[in-house]
Structure formats: C-alpha cells, structure tokens
Design a protein around this motif. Structure first.
Motif, PDB file in Angstrom:
ATOM      1  N   VAL A  37     -14.612  -3.272  -8.118  1.00  0.00           N
ATOM      2  CA  VAL A  37     -13.700  -3.024  -9.229  1.00  0.00           C
ATOM      3  C   VAL A  37     -13.313  -1.540  -9.151  1.00  0.00           C
ATOM      4  N   LYS A  38     -13.463  -1.001  -7.981  1.00  0.00           N
ATOM      5  CA  LYS A  38     -13.111   0.389  -7.675  1.00  0.00           C
ATOM      6  C   LYS A  38     -12.279   0.345  -6.395  1.00  0.00           C
ATOM      7  N   SER A  39     -11.008   0.643  -6.519  1.00  0.00           N
ATOM      8  CA  SER A  39     -10.096   0.485  -5.378  1.00  0.00           C
ATOM      9  C   SER A  39     -10.484   1.368  -4.191  1.00  0.00           C
ATOM     10  N   HIS A  40     -11.161   2.489  -4.460  1.00  0.00           N
ATOM     11  CA  HIS A  40     -11.576   3.384  -3.369  1.00  0.00           C
ATOM     12  C   HIS A  40     -12.527   2.682  -2.387  1.00  0.00           C
ATOM     13  N   GLY A  41     -13.340   1.764  -2.919  1.00  0.00           N
ATOM     14  CA  GLY A  41     -14.290   1.066  -2.056  1.00  0.00           C
ATOM     15  C   GLY A  41     -13.585   0.287  -0.958  1.00  0.00           C
ATOM     16  N   MET A  42     -12.479  -0.369  -1.273  1.00  0.00           N
ATOM     17  CA  MET A  42     -11.727  -1.115  -0.262  1.00  0.00           C
ATOM     18  C   MET A  42     -10.991  -0.155   0.688  1.00  0.00           C
ATOM     19  N   PHE A  43     -10.521   0.970   0.140  1.00  0.00           N
ATOM     20  CA  PHE A  43      -9.801   1.935   0.965  1.00  0.00           C
ATOM     21  C   PHE A  43     -10.706   2.528   2.045  1.00  0.00           C
ATOM     22  N   TYR A  44     -11.935   2.884   1.696  1.00  0.00           N
ATOM     23  CA  TYR A  44     -12.832   3.532   2.655  1.00  0.00           C
ATOM     24  C   TYR A  44     -13.308   2.580   3.759  1.00  0.00           C
ATOM     25  N   LEU A  45     -13.131   1.297   3.517  1.00  0.00           N
ATOM     26  CA  LEU A  45     -13.440   0.311   4.572  1.00  0.00           C
ATOM     27  C   LEU A  45     -12.215  -0.022   5.416  1.00  0.00           C
ATOM     28  N   GLY A  46     -11.058   0.505   5.021  1.00  0.00           N
ATOM     29  CA  GLY A  46      -9.831   0.203   5.752  1.00  0.00           C
ATOM     30  C   GLY A  46      -9.208  -1.113   5.328  1.00  0.00           C
ATOM     31  N   LEU A  47      -9.581  -1.595   4.143  1.00  0.00           N
ATOM     32  CA  LEU A  47      -9.074  -2.879   3.657  1.00  0.00           C
ATOM     33  C   LEU A  47      -7.954  -2.711   2.630  1.00  0.00           C
ATOM     34  N   SER A  48      -7.612  -1.474   2.324  1.00  0.00           N
ATOM     35  CA  SER A  48      -6.465  -1.143   1.485  1.00  0.00           C
ATOM     36  C   SER A  48      -5.906   0.174   2.012  1.00  0.00           C
ATOM     37  N   SER A  49      -4.622   0.347   1.927  1.00  0.00           N
ATOM     38  CA  SER A  49      -4.005   1.534   2.540  1.00  0.00           C
ATOM     39  C   SER A  49      -3.712   2.661   1.552  1.00  0.00           C
ATOM     40  N   GLN A  50      -4.142   2.529   0.300  1.00  0.00           N
ATOM     41  CA  GLN A  50      -3.887   3.584  -0.688  1.00  0.00           C
ATOM     42  C   GLN A  50      -5.193   3.998  -1.350  1.00  0.00           C
ATOM     43  N   GLU A  51      -5.437   5.324  -1.390  1.00  0.00           N
ATOM     44  CA  GLU A  51      -6.703   5.835  -1.935  1.00  0.00           C
ATOM     45  C   GLU A  51      -6.602   6.199  -3.409  1.00  0.00           C
ATOM     46  N   GLU A  52      -5.645   7.005  -3.771  1.00  0.00           N
ATOM     47  CA  GLU A  52      -5.527   7.506  -5.152  1.00  0.00           C
ATOM     48  C   GLU A  52      -4.287   6.936  -5.841  1.00  0.00           C
ATOM     49  N   PHE A  78      -4.968   3.566 -19.483  1.00  0.00           N
ATOM     50  CA  PHE A  78      -5.511   2.386 -18.792  1.00  0.00           C
ATOM     51  C   PHE A  78      -4.364   1.424 -18.458  1.00  0.00           C
ATOM     52  N   GLY A  79      -4.702   0.474 -17.642  1.00  0.00           N
ATOM     53  CA  GLY A  79      -3.697  -0.487 -17.185  1.00  0.00           C
ATOM     54  C   GLY A  79      -4.268  -1.389 -16.093  1.00  0.00           C
ATOM     55  N   VAL A  80      -3.412  -1.793 -15.165  1.00  0.00           N
ATOM     56  CA  VAL A  80      -3.803  -2.701 -14.079  1.00  0.00           C
ATOM     57  C   VAL A  80      -3.973  -1.893 -12.794  1.00  0.00           C
ATOM     58  N   SER A  81      -5.160  -1.944 -12.217  1.00  0.00           N
ATOM     59  CA  SER A  81      -5.404  -1.271 -10.933  1.00  0.00           C
ATOM     60  C   SER A  81      -5.066  -2.220  -9.786  1.00  0.00           C
ATOM     61  N   TYR A  82      -4.845  -1.675  -8.611  1.00  0.00           N
ATOM     62  CA  TYR A  82      -4.407  -2.507  -7.477  1.00  0.00           C
ATOM     63  C   TYR A  82      -4.830  -1.883  -6.147  1.00  0.00           C
ATOM     64  N   GLU A 129     -14.192  -5.141  10.901  1.00  0.00           N
ATOM     65  CA  GLU A 129     -14.489  -6.558  10.695  1.00  0.00           C
ATOM     66  C   GLU A 129     -15.395  -6.731   9.485  1.00  0.00           C
ATOM     67  N   VAL A 130     -14.945  -7.584   8.588  1.00  0.00           N
ATOM     68  CA  VAL A 130     -15.662  -7.806   7.337  1.00  0.00           C
ATOM     69  C   VAL A 130     -16.964  -8.557   7.604  1.00  0.00           C
ATOM     70  N   LYS A 131     -18.064  -8.041   7.103  1.00  0.00           N
ATOM     71  CA  LYS A 131     -19.395  -8.611   7.356  1.00  0.00           C
ATOM     72  C   LYS A 131     -19.757  -9.739   6.383  1.00  0.00           C
ATOM     73  N   ALA A 132     -19.121  -9.736   5.219  1.00  0.00           N
ATOM     74  CA  ALA A 132     -19.335 -10.759   4.196  1.00  0.00           C
ATOM     75  C   ALA A 132     -18.094 -10.738   3.314  1.00  0.00           C
ATOM     76  N   ARG A 133     -17.909 -11.787   2.521  1.00  0.00           N
ATOM     77  CA  ARG A 133     -16.699 -11.842   1.689  1.00  0.00           C
ATOM     78  C   ARG A 133     -16.649 -10.636   0.743  1.00  0.00           C
ATOM     79  N   LEU A 134     -15.486  -9.967   0.711  1.00  0.00           N
ATOM     80  CA  LEU A 134     -15.271  -8.795  -0.137  1.00  0.00           C
ATOM     81  C   LEU A 134     -14.055  -9.048  -1.019  1.00  0.00           C
ATOM     82  N   SER A 135     -14.204  -8.809  -2.317  1.00  0.00           N
ATOM     83  CA  SER A 135     -13.130  -9.086  -3.272  1.00  0.00           C
ATOM     84  C   SER A 135     -12.796  -7.857  -4.101  1.00  0.00           C
ATOM     85  N   TYR A 136     -11.563  -7.865  -4.629  1.00  0.00           N
ATOM     86  CA  TYR A 136     -11.129  -6.777  -5.496  1.00  0.00           C
ATOM     87  C   TYR A 136     -10.595  -7.349  -6.815  1.00  0.00           C
TER      88      TYR A 136
END
Length: 336
Positions: free
Chosen positions: A207-222, A259-263, A299-306
C-alpha cells in the motif's frame, strides 16, 4: 558195318539238333527262365534302356527293398530333428524371417493401445486465511499508527495471526516464516529503497507505491497520489479482486487536499484491475503473478499486489473500498 555207322551218324545228328534247339530257346527274348514275379519287380524298380538285357541279381533286392530302406532313414531324420533343438536353431535366419521379426516391434509401436482416459485435474483449493501468519510492516512509533491498528484488527477478523514489524527493522531474514507480508502506507520509503524485498519469496501487498518502484514493477517513484479524488474505474470486472464491481466506483466517502487515490505505472506483465478515472496508465489496483517479470527484467518471486490507499483512508473508506481491500489481500495470499 555200314548199318552201324549210319546208326551212329543218326544218333549224333539227333543229339546235335536237340542241343541246337535248346540253345535257340535260351537265346529267345520271349522266353524267360526267371519267375514272372521277379522280372516284374526288377523292371519296375530299375528300368533298362535295353529291353533284352537280363537284370543282374544285385538289382533285384534293390528293387524289392527300396521302399523299406527309404522309409527307415526318413523316420530317423524326423526323430533326429525332434530330439535335437540345434537342428534348425543353428541355421542362419533367412531374409524373410528377419524381416518378419523386425516388423513385429514396428507394428506394436505404430499401433499402441489407446491410453485410458484420465480424469481432469481437480481445481486448486483456495488458501484459507485461518491461522495464516501476516507480517505487518509500518512506521515505528508508539503508539502504533491508527491506520496500522485498524488494518491489524481487520486482518485478525479474517482469521490471520498478525505480527507488527517496524519499518527500520525490515530485512529479508525478518520476513521468514510468514505466509503474507503487508507493507502499510505508513512505512518510510527509505527502508524499502535498500532492496531488502528483492529476494523475498512471500506474497506481499504493497500500500506504498515506492515498494513496487524499487523492485522495477512501477515506473514512477514520487508524486503518485491524485488528490481530491473519491473514485476509481474498474477495468477488469471479471477479476476476483473486483468482486463483481464494475464501472466507476466510489471508494471514499469524502475527499480533501491531503489525500486521494494513489497509483503506480506498472509494466506490461502486470494485471490491472482498476485505474484512476480518465487515465488508464495510472493503475490503482494491480498485481504481478509469481514468475512474471518487470520491465527491468526483475522476476517476481511470489504474487505482489498494489492497493490505492493513502494515509488516513481507513476512516473514510466505503463498503466497496473495503470489499476491494479484502479481495486483494485474499487474492495475494493465493500466490498464483
């Protein structure tokens, strides 16, 4: 005297004529001095090119004994064949027999018996949250952030056993032994930037978008929150995460400047469930299955969700918003 001489001449002539007559009879081919039965047997057994020749004595037994003599060797040969298994075994195989021998396996291979029909594999049983252990990673504070308290309570209500972990203590070793990891929005991103989660093979909800970014699973950090927004667009209504919801769905009861909707902006192998209204590149709900790859090759080691929450949303979330939260937690636990 003359009479005596004449008488002697007459006697001599009579004897001479008698002898001549006997000689002519013996030379006559029409007269046989051998018994008829003997001559017949000889003629049958040994035909002669010269009809007038008298068969030799040695040929007569051959004629009468030939059938018996030939029968005996034949019987002996048959008996020998039966008694001696090597009689035919030592013969070299003929081309025909070799061809037949080679054909048999080929025919068996070409026409195998039809395989028995197999029952369809049973569907994989859904993993129940009952008794499963969750590691809840959040801000290190005393008391715990209200968001994390609310989340821990809901997880326990679903059947999970919950353990809190301060974000500054997050390491790969600290995650061992858990069935699910939940990275709260209260987590300080600098503790995710270390790459501690790269080798963790445990299903994880971010529920923290940075976590997906640091794995290379999202292309936007901030800057990944759209403020003053109460709704999301469901783009995959058939997904279990959507839970039957479709179209534009309100997920907050109110909106505000803070606050609002994170992505996130996921890669091509991500499965997107919902987006920010009007912008399908901004995914509010998405996941990667185990084995999928990020655009950077990770390569994802286990299912990862956002999930799209920002701080404080536990107090303003709608029933639809909570339903989506419940569904994404359970879906991630399945670790497909």
């Amino acid at each position: 005297m003359k009479r005596l001489l004449l008488l002697l001449i007459a006697v001599f002539m009579t004897i001479a004529m008698s002898a001549c007559s006997s000689s002519e009879k013996a030379a006559d081919p029409g007269v046989s001095t051998t018994p008829a039965s003997t001559v017949t047997a000889t003629a049958t057994a040994t035909p002669s090119a010269t009809p007038t020749a008298t068969p030799k004595a040695s040929e007569t037994p051959a004629a009468s004994s030939t059938p018996a003599a030939s029968a005996t060797p034949a019987a002996t040969v048959e008996a020998t064949k039966a008694a001696s298994p090597t009689a035919d075994a030592t013969k070299a195989p003929t081309a025909a027999s070799t061809a037949k021998a080679s054909e048999a396996p080929a025919q068996a291979t070409a026409a195998p018996a039809p395989a028995a029909s197999q029952p369809e594999a049973a569907q994989k049983a859904e993993v129940s949250p009952q008794g499963k252990k969750v590691l809840l990673v959040g801000r290190d504070s005393e008391p715990l952030p209200a968001e994390d308290v609310a989340i821990a309570s809901r997880l326990k209500g679903m059947g999970f056993s919950v353990t809190h972990l301060a974000d500054r203590e997050l390491t790969a070793d600290a995650t061992k032994g858990y069935d699910l990891i939940y990275v709260s929005q209260t987590t300080n991103s600098k503790f995710l930037k270390t790459g501690a989660m790269k080798e963790v093979a445990i299903p994880t909800v971010y529920v923290k978008s940075h976590g997906m970014f640091y794995l290379g699973l999202s292309s936007q950090e901030e800057g990944t929150t759209v403020k003053k927004l109460k709704s999301i667009d469901i783009v995959d209504s058939k997904s279990k995460i959507a839970g039957g919801l479709s179209g534009t769905v309100e997920v907050y009861t109110e909106t505000g400047d803070n606050f609002g909707v994170s992505y996130g902006i996921p890669g091509k192998e991500a499965k997107v469930i919902a987006t920010v209204p009007g912008d399908k590149t901004k995914a509010a709900l998405y996941y990667y299955d185990k084995g999928a790859k990020g655009d950077n090759g990770y390569e994802v080691k286990a299912r990862l969700s956002y999930y799209y929450w920002s701080n404080g949303m536990q107090d303003t979330s709608t029933d639809a918003g909570w339903k989506l939260w419940d569904n994404i937690v359970l879906w991630t636990l399945q670790n497909g």
